[in-house]
Design an enzyme around this catalytic site. Structure first.
Site, mmCIF file in Angstrom:
data_model
loop_
_atom_site.group_PDB
_atom_site.id
_atom_site.type_symbol
_atom_site.label_atom_id
_atom_site.label_comp_id
_atom_site.label_asym_id
_atom_site.label_seq_id
_atom_site.Cartn_x
_atom_site.Cartn_y
_atom_site.Cartn_z
ATOM 1 N N ASP A 131 0.807 -1.227 0.000
ATOM 2 C CA ASP A 131 0.000 0.000 0.000
ATOM 3 C C ASP A 131 0.839 1.274 0.000
ATOM 4 O O ASP A 131 0.300 2.373 0.142
ATOM 5 C CB ASP A 131 -0.960 0.010 1.202
ATOM 6 C CG ASP A 131 -0.243 -0.144 2.539
ATOM 7 O OD1 ASP A 131 0.972 -0.421 2.532
ATOM 8 O OD2 ASP A 131 -0.896 0.008 3.582
ATOM 9 N N GLU B 228 12.658 -3.577 12.044
ATOM 10 C CA GLU B 228 13.727 -3.378 11.060
ATOM 11 C C GLU B 228 15.110 -3.473 11.716
ATOM 12 O O GLU B 228 16.017 -4.114 11.186
ATOM 13 C CB GLU B 228 13.566 -2.014 10.382
ATOM 14 C CG GLU B 228 12.289 -1.874 9.586
ATOM 15 C CD GLU B 228 11.075 -1.439 10.430
ATOM 16 O OE1 GLU B 228 9.986 -1.257 9.871
ATOM 17 O OE2 GLU B 228 11.242 -1.299 11.658
#
Length: 306
Positions: A172, A256
């Site tokens: 998205d 991350e």
């Protein structure tokens, strides 16, 4: 006139007429060939004026030497899923030498995504991996898309992919074509800013002399490396050098950073891209979910109409 003489003259005229027609036909073919070539040339010129064609044709001479970009995108079923995937597909169609790994959050691959992949005109690897229902440890965050990204990594390792770059692209987000040019040029790990993320207009590495020295960010000051999933790409070699090159489902709000730690990345290893991290080529956009007011009534009226 004797019959024999007449026949000689008759057949002579026929032979001459045949040669004449052949020469004329050959001449017509030559003219048609010139017309076809002229029309083809015009079509090519028109094509080259179109930005998308011109962009792709600019890579023609270096195509064979270019590393392939593997884009891993987790996805899940929702109303805006196909709309989001189409937007990303339309970007990737303009990127040469790219493979898109789409991994569904599902036990099996759906017909909807299989049809989308077949009609996309892209090289797509379609897979499925269900998110496990696990108890979340205290003081941790449960991350989305982890099993799906790991399934994409596993596919790359399983198929022994070489001379490639790996990028984790949420379905998205919005991406500039310039981003993929930057990704293809990294040696080890590239880094760049991301727009509309972390409660800010952007998050970005702060660079000096082509080195990352700090970060501009607001969310979770305790992160190991305060970067976003969309803000880095790695050379495929890291997936082979480290057995633990996978994402963790539960971390202290540092998905991350925990992955980069597992492949032994330090701040000094980052290669600043996007003009020394001064430009934004990727944005965390979200497709708005519609409020279907009185949708049942509308559907009933349509059904009665037909």
């Amino acid at each position: 006139m004797k019959t024999v003489d007449f026949l000689f003259i008759y057949f002579g005229i026929l032979i001459l007429l045949t040669f004449y027609l052949k020469s004329q036909t050959s001449h017509i073919y030559q003219i048609n060939d010139l017309i076809d070539r002229s029309q083809t040339k015009k079509r090519i010129e028109i094509c080259q004026k179109i930005v998308s064609c011109r962009h792709l044709m600019s890579f023609e001479d270096i195509y064979d030497e270019m590393p392939t970009i593997y884009v891993i995108s987790p996805t899940y079923s929702r109303e805006t899923q196909i709309a989001d995937l189409n937007r990303l597909k339309n970007t990737l169609l303009l990127v040469p030498k790219i493979v898109w790994i789409i991994v569904e959050d599902s036990l099996t691959k759906s017909d909807k995504i299989a049809t989308f992949a077949m009609q996309s005109n892209l090289e797509i690897i379609h897979a499925a991996e269900k998110t496990l229902e696990l108890d979340k440890p205290k003081y941790t965050s449960a991350h989305k898309g982890v099993e799906q990204r790991n399934r994409g990594i596993y596919w790359i390792k399983e198929n022994q992919i070489q001379n490639s770059k790996v990028y984790f692209a949420d379905d998205d987000n919005s991406y500039s074509l310039k981003l993929f040019e930057e990704i293809r040029g990294i040696k080890n790990i590239g880094i760049w800013p991301v727009g509309l993320v972390g409660g800010l207009k952007y998050e970005a590495p702060i660079c000096k002399h082509q080195k990352v020295i700090d970060w501009f960010y607001a969310f979770n000051k305790k992160r190991f490396i305060p970067t976003d999933m969309a803000s880095f790409a790695i050379d495929v070699k890291y997936l082979y050098e480290f057995d633990e090159s996978y994402f963790e489902r539960f971390t202290k709000s540092d998905l991350e950073g925990s992955f980069l730690k597992r492949i032994n990345i330090k701040v000094k290893d980052f290669e600043p891209k996007a003009k020394n991290c001064s430009k934004i080529y990727v944005w965390h956009t979200r497709t708005r979910r519609e409020n279907h007011i009185n949708s049942r009534l509308v559907e009933r009226n349509l059904f009665n109409f037909f």
